[in-house]
Design an enzyme around this catalytic site. Structure first.
Site, PDB file in Angstrom:
ATOM      1  N   ARG A 135       0.807  -1.235   0.000  1.00  0.00           N
ATOM      2  CA  ARG A 135       0.000   0.000   0.000  1.00  0.00           C
ATOM      3  C   ARG A 135       0.832   1.273   0.000  1.00  0.00           C
ATOM      4  NH1 ARG A 135      -2.773  -2.981   3.909  1.00  0.00           N
ATOM      5  NH2 ARG A 135      -4.422  -4.233   2.958  1.00  0.00           N
ATOM      6  N   LYS A 157       2.096  11.173 -11.275  1.00  0.00           N
ATOM      7  CA  LYS A 157       1.183  10.288 -12.004  1.00  0.00           C
ATOM      8  C   LYS A 157       1.925   9.006 -12.344  1.00  0.00           C
ATOM      9  CE  LYS A 157      -2.149  13.378 -14.186  1.00  0.00           C
ATOM     10  NZ  LYS A 157      -2.777  13.759 -15.475  1.00  0.00           N
ATOM     11  N   GLU A 199       6.851  17.725 -25.636  1.00  0.00           N
ATOM     12  CA  GLU A 199       6.325  18.075 -24.303  1.00  0.00           C
ATOM     13  C   GLU A 199       6.942  19.390 -23.808  1.00  0.00           C
ATOM     14  OE1 GLU A 199       3.865  16.594 -22.761  1.00  0.00           O
ATOM     15  OE2 GLU A 199       3.804  14.502 -23.435  1.00  0.00           O
ATOM     16  N   LYS A 241       5.943  22.706 -14.801  1.00  0.00           N
ATOM     17  CA  LYS A 241       5.156  21.565 -14.325  1.00  0.00           C
ATOM     18  C   LYS A 241       5.024  21.595 -12.813  1.00  0.00           C
ATOM     19  CE  LYS A 241       3.889  16.885 -14.725  1.00  0.00           C
ATOM     20  NZ  LYS A 241       3.870  15.672 -15.551  1.00  0.00           N
ATOM     21  N   GLU A 251      -5.365  16.959 -10.019  1.00  0.00           N
ATOM     22  CA  GLU A 251      -6.044  17.310 -11.266  1.00  0.00           C
ATOM     23  C   GLU A 251      -7.534  17.576 -11.081  1.00  0.00           C
ATOM     24  OE1 GLU A 251      -4.372  15.441 -14.696  1.00  0.00           O
ATOM     25  OE2 GLU A 251      -6.230  15.635 -15.830  1.00  0.00           O
ATOM     26  N   ARG A 255      -4.481  21.413 -13.541  1.00  0.00           N
ATOM     27  CA  ARG A 255      -3.496  20.410 -13.960  1.00  0.00           C
ATOM     28  C   ARG A 255      -3.876  19.787 -15.293  1.00  0.00           C
ATOM     29  NH1 ARG A 255      -0.126  15.785 -10.584  1.00  0.00           N
ATOM     30  NH2 ARG A 255       0.845  14.919 -12.441  1.00  0.00           N
ATOM     31  N   ASN A 259      -2.531  18.449 -20.329  1.00  0.00           N
ATOM     32  CA  ASN A 259      -2.959  17.475 -21.332  1.00  0.00           C
ATOM     33  C   ASN A 259      -3.191  18.075 -22.708  1.00  0.00           C
ATOM     34  OD1 ASN A 259      -3.040  14.917 -19.967  1.00  0.00           O
ATOM     35  ND2 ASN A 259      -4.670  15.779 -18.709  1.00  0.00           N
ATOM     36  N   HIS A 262      -3.197  15.896 -25.753  1.00  0.00           N
ATOM     37  CA  HIS A 262      -3.150  14.504 -25.308  1.00  0.00           C
ATOM     38  C   HIS A 262      -4.415  13.715 -25.623  1.00  0.00           C
ATOM     39  CE1 HIS A 262       0.532  15.752 -23.420  1.00  0.00           C
ATOM     40  NE2 HIS A 262       0.721  14.591 -22.855  1.00  0.00           N
ATOM     41  N   HIS A 266      -3.674  10.563 -27.495  1.00  0.00           N
ATOM     42  CA  HIS A 266      -3.996   9.214 -27.014  1.00  0.00           C
ATOM     43  C   HIS A 266      -4.821   8.448 -28.045  1.00  0.00           C
ATOM     44  CE1 HIS A 266      -3.457  10.363 -22.472  1.00  0.00           C
ATOM     45  NE2 HIS A 266      -2.314  10.146 -23.082  1.00  0.00           N
ATOM     46  N   HIS A 279       4.822   8.559 -27.950  1.00  0.00           N
ATOM     47  CA  HIS A 279       3.868   9.414 -27.247  1.00  0.00           C
ATOM     48  C   HIS A 279       4.056  10.890 -27.629  1.00  0.00           C
ATOM     49  CE1 HIS A 279       1.336  10.989 -24.070  1.00  0.00           C
ATOM     50  NE2 HIS A 279       2.352  11.660 -23.555  1.00  0.00           N
TER      51      HIS A 279
END
Lengths: 383, 383
Positions: A135, A157, A199, A241, A251, A255, A259, A262, A266, A279
């Site tokens: 955990r 992330k 990026e 960032k 987010e 935030r 993206n 993105h 994606h 990517h």
């Protein structure tokens, strides 16, 4: 916003000449160290390792290049390691389980520190394994690609892909430190360097217009891998960032600006099969699509779209989407985006270069028209 | 510490006569609702569902009994469901992935609410899926076993097993509400009722000596499934757990007390193969072992060990470990416990009935002697 190279101000000592930024998240704050030769410096790890056990997670491309140097820097600790196959197609639960296998087979305890040595895939998987093992255990990001140094290693992330969607399974889990050694960029293939620059450009487009000017002026130095230019690009990207993440860790709001490009990107990656386009390449084409949609909505000048195209193309990046997707397929792929709320698609669009917004408040017909034009350009009609 | 049945004080309305407790975790606080017939009450869900989509996760034993009632209560929402095979042996990454398959195949968004309908295995897996899906979505616990109602549904521990260790992969992820319908206990096999009572006894042993007295006095009513006695046992257990979790959500300290008997118990479960003994059965035998070790260390009176044995045996629980493990095997199995720090085993031991401590400060020879006696009792020598 630029700053001269400096040694650490407060906190642990770092290698001489390293640039240091702080991601300000209260009890979960951590430094980003940027500079040459950092991965072989014990001082870049020791302050951030709580116990005696470390598990280095890398892949079969990066490990032969840098694992020895990292092991020497960690020589005073109890070092374990697991080497994964290289590639986005291995970013899944089955490969993740190999990290758990290593953690458990070697009986590593809750005070283990996981060290992610590699690009974004290694960082996302090692970070997610650290988030879930018992955990939650500590981890340190040691990104070795430009994309990972400027983006995926910072902000917590982590996760893996699912056959039905990219990065759909994951956790927010902040690293204890990010060690970005710009020397590692010397072994990066040109195509991956360019993907990282996509990026970098993103930060300029969403919130830092001066950085866009600097990138236009610095194209040749960056492509020639000038050490100072790369360090500056990494630092300024990370500073942007870090500010966004500090303001909105989970987010809930701004935030999502990170993206830009993105949702389209994606869809490109999923539509072609992960790994076909890098990517960053998909994000580059996706940012142009976002800019074009913004222009169709009357939010962005056509000249600005041209400027964005030229900047990205100048770095050797694709600025048009692949010709293989119908408008229907685009919409289906975009419908699984994490920014969908109540069944409604939200997109990051541009009000200006350096001024992005997250919004569901756009005319769906304009989106459809853009996608149909994209499909038509390849000679395919929609269903 | 007992309280009369009451309607909700503040917050959302609940079914008349429901008992309501609050788990106090700031922004992540949530209610535990306890009473008869709650699962078919829309009011027990509606205040805790943010979007329109829900995914009910259940198993093939519980779904035929209670899924219809839950679906009726959720009729105003967009209901999806996934039914898993029943059993601890399915609590793994592969079965977890079936929940992700359902979430993604039905394109459920970040505002979905996952509803865990079943025992501890369903709750742990559905909760972990909710923790990881899109890096975290809401979930509601609807526990249908006594063990889940008094323990696993409260406190936010979620996860799956790994072949090399139980609950080794997981997350802290708090539910938005826990709906404990004591009517569902009527269909519980006797053996599972007893397994739940082991965790009930645990709360008394670690921090609530009056509750131990009450349990001794209430044995017959509990075994006869008297509704008031069961509701009282659930409420008092949850109150103890809620207090511990509120003080130490991430188990930095006293939350580990809730693991009384669990280090021994996990070794029993792993040593015999998961599912051979029920979790609560293994914990019962493990608590007796912890009490016996405490007595060997001179911390607990022999009479108290006898009292603990009688209480657990009176509920039909095993009070001796299985005769299949050598001392070496015990130690190997216990070495993967999450409470190991710096290679050193920590255990929850008893200073008194109602007074537990977490400590590494015990004589390892006493532990070994206990384990060797256990192995010798079965006629097996250690290696």
């Amino acid at each position: 916003m630029t700053s001269a190279p400096s040694t650490a101000a407060g906190g642990a000592p770092t290698a001489a000449g390293a640039r240091r930024l702080e991601v300000d998240l209260g009890a979960r704050s951590y430094p980003i160290l940027i500079g040459c030769g950092l991965i072989s410096s014990p001082d870049c790890y020791a302050p951030y390792v709580r116990g005696r056990q470390v598990l280095v997670v890398s892949n079969d491309t990066v490990a032969p290049l840098y694992l020895d140097a990292v092991e020497r820097a960690l020589a005073s600790l109890d070092i374990h390691k697991v080497i994964l196959p290289d590639g986005e197609r291995y970013k899944d639960l089955a490969t993740l389980n190999r990290i758990f296998d290593a953690l458990l087979a070697e009986r590593l305890g809750r005070d283990v520190t996981v060290i992610a040595l590699g690009g974004g895939v290694v960082g996302d998987m090692a970070g997610f394994a650290a988030a879930c093992y018992q955990r939650g255990v500590d981890f340190i990001q040691v990104p070795t690609t430009l994309l990972a140094q400027v983006d995926s290693s910072v902000g917590g992330k982590t996760g893996v892909n699912h056959a039905l969607g990219k990065n759909m399974i994951g956790a927010f889990h902040q690293p204890r430190a990010v060690v970005a050694d710009t020397d590692t960029l010397s072994t990066l293939p040109d195509r991956e360097l360019a993907a990282g620059l996509a990026e970098v450009v993103k930060y300029g487009l969403i919130r830092d217009p001066d950085f866009v000017d600097w990138l236009e002026a610095s194209r040749e130095r960056l492509l020639a891998r000038d050490a100072d230019a790369l360090a500056e690009a990494v630092e300024r990207s990370c500073r942007n960032k870090a500010e966004v993440v500090a303001a909105d860790e989970r987010e809930a709001g701004q935030r999502a600006l990170l993206n830009l490009g993105h949702t389209f990107g994606h869809a490109i990656e999923a539509g072609l099969g992960y790994g076909e386009w890098l990517h960053g390449e998909a994000v580059a084409a996706g940012m142009v699509m976002a800019a074009e949609l913004s222009a169709r909505l009357g939010w962005l000048a056509a000249d600005d779209v041209g400027r964005i195209r030229r900047l990205l193309a100048g770095f050797g990046l694709p600025v048009d989407p692949p010709p293989d997707l119908t408008a229907e397929r685009w919409l289906a792929l975009m419908a699984v985006d994490k920014k969908v709320q109540g069944g409604r698609l939200r997109l990051v669009l541009l009000r200006a270069i350096g001024g992005a917004v997250v919004t569901a408040d756009f005319d769906p017909a304009a989106l459809r028209a853009l996608l149909e034009q994209t499909a038509a350009a390849s000679g395919r009609a929609t269903a």
